[in-house]
Write an enzyme that holds these catalytic residues in place. Structure first.
Site, PDB file in Angstrom:
ATOM      1  N   ARG A 116      -7.237   0.594   1.361  1.00 38.14           N
ATOM      2  CA  ARG A 116      -6.970  -0.327   0.256  1.00 38.14           C
ATOM      3  C   ARG A 116      -8.268  -1.005  -0.171  1.00 38.14           C
ATOM      4  O   ARG A 116      -9.100  -1.313   0.663  1.00 38.14           O
ATOM      5  CB  ARG A 116      -5.968  -1.398   0.707  1.00 38.14           C
ATOM      6  CG  ARG A 116      -4.542  -1.073   0.338  1.00 38.14           C
ATOM      7  CD  ARG A 116      -3.568  -1.991   1.010  1.00 38.14           C
ATOM      8  NE  ARG A 116      -3.862  -3.420   0.864  1.00 38.14           N
ATOM      9  CZ  ARG A 116      -3.125  -4.389   1.396  1.00 38.14           C
ATOM     10  NH1 ARG A 116      -2.058  -4.085   2.089  1.00 38.14           N
ATOM     11  NH2 ARG A 116      -3.445  -5.642   1.234  1.00 38.14           N
ATOM     12  N   ARG A 121       3.243 -17.606  -0.903  1.00 40.16           N
ATOM     13  CA  ARG A 121       1.917 -17.670  -0.298  1.00 40.16           C
ATOM     14  C   ARG A 121       1.211 -18.973  -0.620  1.00 40.16           C
ATOM     15  O   ARG A 121       0.098 -19.186  -0.165  1.00 40.16           O
ATOM     16  CB  ARG A 121       1.096 -16.525  -0.859  1.00 40.16           C
ATOM     17  CG  ARG A 121       0.711 -15.486   0.179  1.00 40.16           C
ATOM     18  CD  ARG A 121       0.065 -14.380  -0.597  1.00 40.16           C
ATOM     19  NE  ARG A 121      -0.737 -13.499   0.162  1.00 40.16           N
ATOM     20  CZ  ARG A 121      -0.344 -12.280   0.512  1.00 40.16           C
ATOM     21  NH1 ARG A 121       0.872 -11.865   0.272  1.00 40.16           N
ATOM     22  NH2 ARG A 121      -1.176 -11.493   1.130  1.00 40.16           N
ATOM     23  N   ARG A 145      -7.599   0.376   9.199  1.00 40.83           N
ATOM     24  CA  ARG A 145      -6.305   0.679   8.580  1.00 40.83           C
ATOM     25  C   ARG A 145      -6.416   1.619   7.379  1.00 40.83           C
ATOM     26  O   ARG A 145      -7.253   1.437   6.507  1.00 40.83           O
ATOM     27  CB  ARG A 145      -5.679  -0.651   8.123  1.00 40.83           C
ATOM     28  CG  ARG A 145      -4.392  -0.504   7.358  1.00 40.83           C
ATOM     29  CD  ARG A 145      -3.632  -1.795   7.356  1.00 40.83           C
ATOM     30  NE  ARG A 145      -3.963  -2.646   6.231  1.00 40.83           N
ATOM     31  CZ  ARG A 145      -3.276  -3.749   5.920  1.00 40.83           C
ATOM     32  NH1 ARG A 145      -2.252  -4.121   6.658  1.00 40.83           N
ATOM     33  NH2 ARG A 145      -3.623  -4.483   4.896  1.00 40.83           N
ATOM     34  N   ARG A 200      -9.754 -13.050   2.267  1.00 43.57           N
ATOM     35  CA  ARG A 200      -8.296 -13.160   2.437  1.00 43.57           C
ATOM     36  C   ARG A 200      -7.955 -14.114   3.586  1.00 43.57           C
ATOM     37  O   ARG A 200      -6.985 -14.867   3.517  1.00 43.57           O
ATOM     38  CB  ARG A 200      -7.683 -11.774   2.690  1.00 43.57           C
ATOM     39  CG  ARG A 200      -7.575 -10.952   1.408  1.00 43.57           C
ATOM     40  CD  ARG A 200      -7.575  -9.473   1.701  1.00 43.57           C
ATOM     41  NE  ARG A 200      -6.361  -9.000   2.344  1.00 43.57           N
ATOM     42  CZ  ARG A 200      -6.282  -7.847   2.993  1.00 43.57           C
ATOM     43  NH1 ARG A 200      -7.337  -7.067   3.106  1.00 43.57           N
ATOM     44  NH2 ARG A 200      -5.138  -7.483   3.529  1.00 43.57           N
ATOM     45  N   LYS A 247       3.592  -7.940   9.016  1.00 44.63           N
ATOM     46  CA  LYS A 247       4.730  -8.307   8.163  1.00 44.63           C
ATOM     47  C   LYS A 247       5.367  -7.077   7.516  1.00 44.63           C
ATOM     48  O   LYS A 247       6.574  -6.907   7.552  1.00 44.63           O
ATOM     49  CB  LYS A 247       4.302  -9.254   7.032  1.00 44.63           C
ATOM     50  CG  LYS A 247       3.718 -10.572   7.467  1.00 44.63           C
ATOM     51  CD  LYS A 247       3.434 -11.480   6.274  1.00 44.63           C
ATOM     52  CE  LYS A 247       2.478 -10.906   5.252  1.00 44.63           C
ATOM     53  NZ  LYS A 247       1.070 -10.846   5.656  1.00 44.63           N
TER      54      LYS A 247
HETATM   55  P1  ADP Z   1      -1.899  -8.579   3.088  1.00 41.42           P
HETATM   56  O1  ADP Z   1      -0.757  -9.401   3.579  1.00 41.42           O
HETATM   57  O2  ADP Z   1      -2.272  -7.467   4.000  1.00 41.42           O
HETATM   58  O3  ADP Z   1      -3.099  -9.410   2.677  1.00 41.42           O
HETATM   59  P2  ADP Z   1      -0.385  -7.913   0.680  1.00 41.42           P
HETATM   60  O4  ADP Z   1      -0.048  -6.501   0.388  1.00 41.42           O
HETATM   61  O5  ADP Z   1       0.711  -8.822   1.071  1.00 41.42           O
HETATM   62  O6  ADP Z   1      -1.537  -7.841   1.756  1.00 41.42           O
HETATM   63  O7  ADP Z   1      -1.113  -8.554  -0.587  1.00 41.42           O
HETATM   64  C1  ADP Z   1      -2.251  -7.960  -1.181  1.00 41.42           C
HETATM   65  C2  ADP Z   1      -2.803  -8.856  -2.280  1.00 41.42           C
HETATM   66  O8  ADP Z   1      -1.803  -9.021  -3.320  1.00 41.42           O
HETATM   67  C3  ADP Z   1      -3.134 -10.287  -1.861  1.00 41.42           C
HETATM   68  O9  ADP Z   1      -4.421 -10.409  -1.282  1.00 41.42           O
HETATM   69  C4  ADP Z   1      -3.047 -10.999  -3.211  1.00 41.42           C
HETATM   70  O10 ADP Z   1      -4.181 -10.762  -4.001  1.00 41.42           O
HETATM   71  C5  ADP Z   1      -1.868 -10.339  -3.891  1.00 41.42           C
HETATM   72  N1  ADP Z   1      -0.596 -11.058  -3.600  1.00 41.42           N
HETATM   73  C6  ADP Z   1       0.457 -10.574  -2.892  1.00 41.42           C
HETATM   74  N2  ADP Z   1       1.449 -11.478  -2.838  1.00 41.42           N
HETATM   75  C7  ADP Z   1       1.008 -12.573  -3.516  1.00 41.42           C
HETATM   76  C8  ADP Z   1       1.565 -13.838  -3.811  1.00 41.42           C
HETATM   77  N3  ADP Z   1       2.783 -14.200  -3.362  1.00 41.42           N
HETATM   78  N4  ADP Z   1       0.826 -14.719  -4.531  1.00 41.42           N
HETATM   79  C9  ADP Z   1      -0.392 -14.389  -4.976  1.00 41.42           C
HETATM   80  N5  ADP Z   1      -0.994 -13.210  -4.735  1.00 41.42           N
HETATM   81  C10 ADP Z   1      -0.295 -12.300  -4.019  1.00 41.42           C
END
Ligand code: ADP
Length: 220
Positions: free
Chosen positions: A163, A91, A130, A174, A18
């Site tokens: 990360r 999400r 990664r 996750r 994404k």
């Molecule tokens: P990835 O898609 O690789 O899991 P992201 O960078 O999109 O990583 O998100 C990292 C973390 O940030 C998520 O695991 C969550 O804890 C938090 N997060 C991101 N976007 C949201 C959201 N829309 N609602 C709740 N938590 C979020």
């Protein structure tokens, strides 16, 4: 090039690409790329109260509370307006409903929802290899790019790190959260707006995915 679609949501599990694709699309179409994960990591790096609150959830691979995610997106939209490529938002079904309500209020509905699909095995391979740049958001693969933690990001020069939530343990959490809370968002859009929902095979090469996304953004 001018995209016809201005309000876009990219859905998909962690490491489905994404962020990478949203970055490329933002450069090509000048539509702002908004990653809620990156916004939260930036708050965290700066040690803000919001960042400290978020870190307690994100480092364990859990979602931050809906209220916090909705707040960070609402602030972004107030400052930047209703043109966006959301990566990582909504999400949960609750977040999707909030977004629909906010967009209905300004008569600017979503144009596209795209789901990037990929197997759990491919996700594990990608995430455990990664390294990320917390400054510009670029990601690199230790196996594909032959790089190690601490090396400089080839785009902005900041040190590359793993990360906190890219550990094997947090990743399984996750994936579980994705299945339980985010897949229902796909079902929500299937029910409420099937005409704008599209699925793409994210196991293809990055260029092939980008070509398909570009077509979706530029055709009616
Ligand atoms: P990835 O898609 O690789 O899991 P992201 O960078 O999109 O990583 O998100 C990292 C973390 O940030 C998520 O695991 C969550 O804890 C938090 N997060 C991101 N976007 C949201 C959201 N829309 N609602 C709740 N938590 C979020």
């Amino acid at each position: 090039m001018n995209p016809l679609k201005q309000r876009i949501v990219l859905l998909g599990p962690p490491a489905s690409g994404k962020g990478t694709q949203a970055d490329r699309l933002a450069q090509e179409f000048v539509t702002p790329h908004v990653s809620t994960g990156a916004l939260l990591r930036s708050e965290c790096e700066r040690g803000t109260p919001l960042g400290r609150e978020a870190d307690a959830w994100t480092c364990k691979g859990l979602l931050v509370p809906d209220e916090l995610a909705v707040r960070i997106v609402a602030t972004w939209m107030q400052e930047n307006g209703p043109r966006f490529l959301f990566d990582g938002f909504p999400r949960t079904v609750e977040q999707a409903k909030h977004l629909d309500t906010a967009l209905a209020a300004i008569e600017a509905p979503l144009d596209l929802v795209i789901l990037l699909q990929i197997s759990d095995e491919a996700i594990r391979q990608r995430i455990l290899n990664r390294l990320s740049c917390l400054k510009c958001g670029a990601t690199f693969s230790t196996s594909l790019h032959g790089i190690a933690e601490g090396q400089a990001c080839s785009r902005c020069g900041a040190p590359l790190v793993r990360r906190k939530d890219d550990s094997a343990e947090a990743l399984e959490q996750r994936l579980k959260v994705y299945r339980e809370l985010t897949l229902p968002v796909v079902a929500y859009y299937e029910r409420t707006s099937p005409a704008i929902l599209h699925r793409i095979d994210a196991g293809m090469g990055s260029d092939a995915i980008f070509a398909q996304l570009s077509t979706l953004l530029t055709t009616l």
